[in-house]
Scaffold this motif. Structure first.
Motif, PDB file in Angstrom:
ATOM      1  N   PHE A   1     159.949  13.890  -3.238  1.00  0.00           N
ATOM      2  CA  PHE A   1     159.143  12.675  -2.998  1.00  0.00           C
ATOM      3  C   PHE A   1     159.829  11.594  -3.253  1.00  0.00           C
ATOM      4  CE2 PHE A   1     155.541  15.796  -3.094  1.00  0.00           C
ATOM      5  CZ  PHE A   1     154.344  15.159  -2.479  1.00  0.00           C
ATOM      6  N   LEU A   2     159.413  10.622  -2.448  1.00  0.00           N
ATOM      7  CA  LEU A   2     160.239   9.129  -2.579  1.00  0.00           C
ATOM      8  C   LEU A   2     159.670   8.537  -3.739  1.00  0.00           C
ATOM      9  CD1 LEU A   2     160.229   9.785   0.623  1.00  0.00           C
ATOM     10  CD2 LEU A   2     160.085   7.289   0.795  1.00  0.00           C
ATOM     11  N   ALA A   3     160.607   7.768  -4.516  1.00  0.00           N
ATOM     12  CA  ALA A   3     160.233   7.226  -5.677  1.00  0.00           C
ATOM     13  C   ALA A   3     158.914   6.225  -5.664  1.00  0.00           C
ATOM     14  CB  ALA A   3     161.426   6.300  -6.176  1.00  0.00           C
ATOM     15  N   GLY A   4     158.051   6.351  -6.535  1.00  0.00           N
ATOM     16  CA  GLY A   4     157.184   5.339  -6.476  1.00  0.00           C
ATOM     17  C   GLY A   4     155.984   5.827  -5.733  1.00  0.00           C
ATOM     18  N   THR A   5     156.007   6.916  -5.023  1.00  0.00           N
ATOM     19  CA  THR A   5     154.749   7.493  -4.178  1.00  0.00           C
ATOM     20  C   THR A   5     153.859   8.618  -4.988  1.00  0.00           C
ATOM     21  OG1 THR A   5     156.345   9.433  -3.415  1.00  0.00           O
ATOM     22  CG2 THR A   5     156.025   7.082  -2.146  1.00  0.00           C
ATOM     23  N   THR A   6     154.336   8.842  -6.271  1.00  0.00           N
ATOM     24  CA  THR A   6     153.402   9.698  -7.031  1.00  0.00           C
ATOM     25  C   THR A   6     153.303   8.822  -8.585  1.00  0.00           C
ATOM     26  OG1 THR A   6     155.276  11.016  -8.031  1.00  0.00           O
ATOM     27  CG2 THR A   6     154.401  11.871  -6.002  1.00  0.00           C
ATOM     28  N   SER A   7     152.122   9.501  -9.093  1.00  0.00           N
ATOM     29  CA  SER A   7     152.196   9.197 -10.446  1.00  0.00           C
ATOM     30  C   SER A   7     151.349  10.031 -11.443  1.00  0.00           C
ATOM     31  CB  SER A   7     150.930   7.924 -10.453  1.00  0.00           C
ATOM     32  OG  SER A   7     149.729   8.335 -10.215  1.00  0.00           O
ATOM     33  N   GLU A   8     151.246   9.948 -12.451  1.00  0.00           N
ATOM     34  CA  GLU A   8     150.634  10.984 -13.542  1.00  0.00           C
ATOM     35  C   GLU A   8     149.425  11.727 -12.931  1.00  0.00           C
ATOM     36  OE1 GLU A   8     149.982  11.307 -18.266  1.00  0.00           O
ATOM     37  OE2 GLU A   8     150.218   9.459 -17.335  1.00  0.00           O
ATOM     38  N   CYS A   9     148.460  11.010 -12.238  1.00  0.00           N
ATOM     39  CA  CYS A   9     147.287  11.458 -11.852  1.00  0.00           C
ATOM     40  C   CYS A   9     147.241  11.405 -10.217  1.00  0.00           C
ATOM     41  CB  CYS A   9     146.150  10.742 -12.530  1.00  0.00           C
ATOM     42  SG  CYS A   9     146.295  10.722 -14.328  1.00  0.00           S
ATOM     43  N   GLY A  10     148.216  11.198  -9.526  1.00  0.00           N
ATOM     44  CA  GLY A  10     148.072  10.838  -8.035  1.00  0.00           C
ATOM     45  C   GLY A  10     149.289  11.494  -7.425  1.00  0.00           C
ATOM     46  N   ILE A  11     148.892  11.905  -6.173  1.00  0.00           N
ATOM     47  CA  ILE A  11     150.061  12.586  -5.158  1.00  0.00           C
ATOM     48  C   ILE A  11     149.979  11.748  -4.123  1.00  0.00           C
ATOM     49  CG2 ILE A  11     151.118  14.421  -4.105  1.00  0.00           C
ATOM     50  CD1 ILE A  11     151.362  14.857  -6.992  1.00  0.00           C
ATOM     51  N   GLY A  12     151.081  11.269  -3.578  1.00  0.00           N
ATOM     52  CA  GLY A  12     151.448  10.311  -2.490  1.00  0.00           C
ATOM     53  C   GLY A  12     150.939  10.994  -1.036  1.00  0.00           C
ATOM     54  N   SER A  13     150.185  10.448  -0.127  1.00  0.00           N
ATOM     55  CA  SER A  13     149.704  11.180   1.048  1.00  0.00           C
ATOM     56  C   SER A  13     150.471  10.487   2.345  1.00  0.00           C
ATOM     57  CB  SER A  13     148.124  11.015   1.251  1.00  0.00           C
ATOM     58  OG  SER A  13     147.987  11.696   2.550  1.00  0.00           O
ATOM     59  N   ILE A  14     150.446   9.214   2.264  1.00  0.00           N
ATOM     60  CA  ILE A  14     151.231   8.462   3.433  1.00  0.00           C
ATOM     61  C   ILE A  14     151.570   7.190   2.952  1.00  0.00           C
ATOM     62  CG2 ILE A  14     150.203   9.523   5.331  1.00  0.00           C
ATOM     63  CD1 ILE A  14     148.744   6.172   4.620  1.00  0.00           C
ATOM     64  N   THR A  15     152.556   6.330   3.583  1.00  0.00           N
ATOM     65  CA  THR A  15     152.859   5.114   3.376  1.00  0.00           C
ATOM     66  C   THR A  15     152.440   4.352   4.415  1.00  0.00           C
ATOM     67  OG1 THR A  15     155.002   5.105   4.347  1.00  0.00           O
ATOM     68  CG2 THR A  15     154.987   5.798   2.134  1.00  0.00           C
ATOM     69  N   LEU A  16     152.018   3.049   4.127  1.00  0.00           N
ATOM     70  CA  LEU A  16     151.314   1.918   5.008  1.00  0.00           C
ATOM     71  C   LEU A  16     152.408   0.606   4.980  1.00  0.00           C
ATOM     72  CD1 LEU A  16     147.990   2.385   3.081  1.00  0.00           C
ATOM     73  CD2 LEU A  16     148.225   2.749   5.729  1.00  0.00           C
ATOM     74  N   GLY A  17     152.920   0.277   5.745  1.00  0.00           N
ATOM     75  CA  GLY A  17     153.719  -1.018   5.972  1.00  0.00           C
ATOM     76  C   GLY A  17     152.931  -2.251   6.582  1.00  0.00           C
ATOM     77  N   ASN A  18     153.202  -3.417   5.889  1.00  0.00           N
ATOM     78  CA  ASN A  18     152.865  -4.664   6.438  1.00  0.00           C
ATOM     79  C   ASN A  18     154.062  -5.100   6.703  1.00  0.00           C
ATOM     80  OD1 ASN A  18     149.913  -5.339   4.796  1.00  0.00           O
ATOM     81  ND2 ASN A  18     151.392  -4.081   3.510  1.00  0.00           N
ATOM     82  N   VAL A  19     153.878  -5.415   8.455  1.00  0.00           N
ATOM     83  CA  VAL A  19     155.104  -6.157   9.018  1.00  0.00           C
ATOM     84  C   VAL A  19     154.529  -7.351   9.712  1.00  0.00           C
ATOM     85  CG1 VAL A  19     156.037  -3.791   9.436  1.00  0.00           C
ATOM     86  CG2 VAL A  19     154.453  -4.663  11.050  1.00  0.00           C
ATOM     87  N   ILE A  20     155.593  -7.866  10.564  1.00  0.00           N
ATOM     88  CA  ILE A  20     155.188  -9.143  11.168  1.00  0.00           C
ATOM     89  C   ILE A  20     155.121  -8.749  12.703  1.00  0.00           C
ATOM     90  CG2 ILE A  20     156.107 -11.031  12.272  1.00  0.00           C
ATOM     91  CD1 ILE A  20     157.894 -11.586   9.806  1.00  0.00           C
ATOM     92  N   ALA A  21     153.883  -8.952  13.278  1.00  0.00           N
ATOM     93  CA  ALA A  21     153.862  -8.733  14.737  1.00  0.00           C
ATOM     94  C   ALA A  21     153.638  -9.753  15.750  1.00  0.00           C
ATOM     95  CB  ALA A  21     152.370  -7.755  14.855  1.00  0.00           C
TER      96      ALA A  21
END
Length: 365
Positions: free
Chosen positions: A124-144
């Protein structure tokens, strides 16, 4: 064979290893309730997660939508009648819920390994899980920006703040989150130093001063569909936008493009409410949808980023096209070069204070 089919073919053996333990297992419940955001996102989850889980385990997924937050989970627990089994949320709420004892702890080590045997704790990528949560997807804020309505295409975050060389209005989500991070990075602060800088009074002042330079040109938005509407109408020259929505619009023929420089990304996370009525099945669900093949399929359908290293090469082509989705996702290596992962611990500690200042700043001339 389409991209999803290729994905599944590539990891057939990995899926057997990771999920066959679920086959033939005795489940007391025939149905679980999984709660998510709704719309096209949940439709993609049904295809990538819910239906394969039911086919594998025999447990039906009852889908329910919500608007986020912890209010309903608190209400269910206070009433002594928890009816939700698994909920998708953001890392901010997951950390708060864990601190309040509202959700179960989920051991990362209990999840399946990558196809090459790499344990989940390292996959898992660093910071995508926690003690009580498992990452599902990542969301990006970009310039459009709209290629048909802008004379000179931006290439960097600094261009977003440069209204002299890139004239026109700017769209920004009406929130200090992302806006302040972007302001500091555009002012020369390295991504790795953003939160240390923002944690000081001087750094916070610096971020607001940078926002001051474009304040009169900002068009604020609140709903995720609005940025693309602003581009279509020509009301803004460029805007912050969610990368997934932007990509889907591109696949539908829009003339919009993304600038990945300085993207700020976050993670959607699975959590299990304390006292979930079908705990065994809920844990089995989280384990199943955390397999690299499942994550890759959802990314293929949405262009949201994967949370496991091993899932990235499994992302296929967008359905009905020859476009490889991986390079359009937030966690693609090239898109992470100048990126910043939202620090939810920082915002947990400082959001109320900074939001109050942001609201006052909005009212100032």
């Amino acid at each position: 064979m389409n991209g999803i089919g290729q994905t599944m073919q590539k990891v057939a053996m990995g899926c057997v290893i990771a999920s066959c333990g679920l086959l033939g297992s005795a489940y007391a419940a025939s149905e679980i309730t999984v709660v998510s955001w709704g719309g096209s996102y949940t439709a993609a989850q049904k295809q990538a997660f819910y239906e394969p889980f039911t086919k594998t385990t025999g447990v039906t997924v009852r889908s329910q939508d919500y608007n986020g937050g912890l209010g309903e989970i608190r209400a269910q627990e206070q009433a002594g009648k928890v009816v939700w089994d698994v909920v998708v949320s953001d890392m901010y709420d997951v950390k708060r819920a864990c601190d309040e004892g509202l959700i179960e702890r989920i051991p990362l080590a209990s999840l399946g390994a990558a196809p090459d045997g790499t344990p989940a704790t390292k996959d898992f990528l660093a910071g995508t899980t926690s003690e009580c949560g498992i990452g599902s997807i990542t969301l990006g804020n970009v310039i459009a920006y709209n290629t048909t309505k802008i004379a000179k295409a931006p290439t960097s975050l600094k261009d977003f703040f440069d209204t002299k060389n890139f004239p026109g209005k700017r769209g920004l989500r009406k929130s200090p989150i992302v806006a302040l991070e972007w302001a500091l990075m555009a002012d020369g602060v390295a991504p790795a130093d953003v939160y240390a800088t923002l944690s000081t009074p001087v750094g916070l002042d610096r971020a607001f001063r940078k926002l001051d330079t474009i304040k009169k040109d900002i068009v604020w938005w609140e709903a995720g569909a609005q940025p693309l509407q602003l581009l279509a109408s020509g009301d803004v020259a460029m805007t912050s936008a969610y990368s997934g929505r932007l990509f889907v619009s591109q696949m539908q023929g829009s003339p919009y493009k993304a600038v990945w420089d300085g993207q700020v990304w976050s993670t959607d996370v699975w959590m299990i409410p304390k006292g979930a009525p079908h705990m065994k099945e809920a844990l089995a669900y989280v384990k199943f949808v955390s397999e690299p093949a499942r994550l890759a399929e959802l990314a293929t359908l949405t262009s949201n980023g994967v949370v496991r290293h091993s899932a990235l090469p499994l992302i296929g082509k967008y359905p009905g096209t020859d476009v490889n989705v991986a390079s359009h996702t937030p966690t693609y290596p090239d898109n992470l070069k100048t990126a910043l992962q939202i620090n939810h611990d920082f915002w947990n500690d400082r959001q109320d204070e900074i939001q109050h200042r942001f609201d006052r700043w909005l009212l100032q001339n």
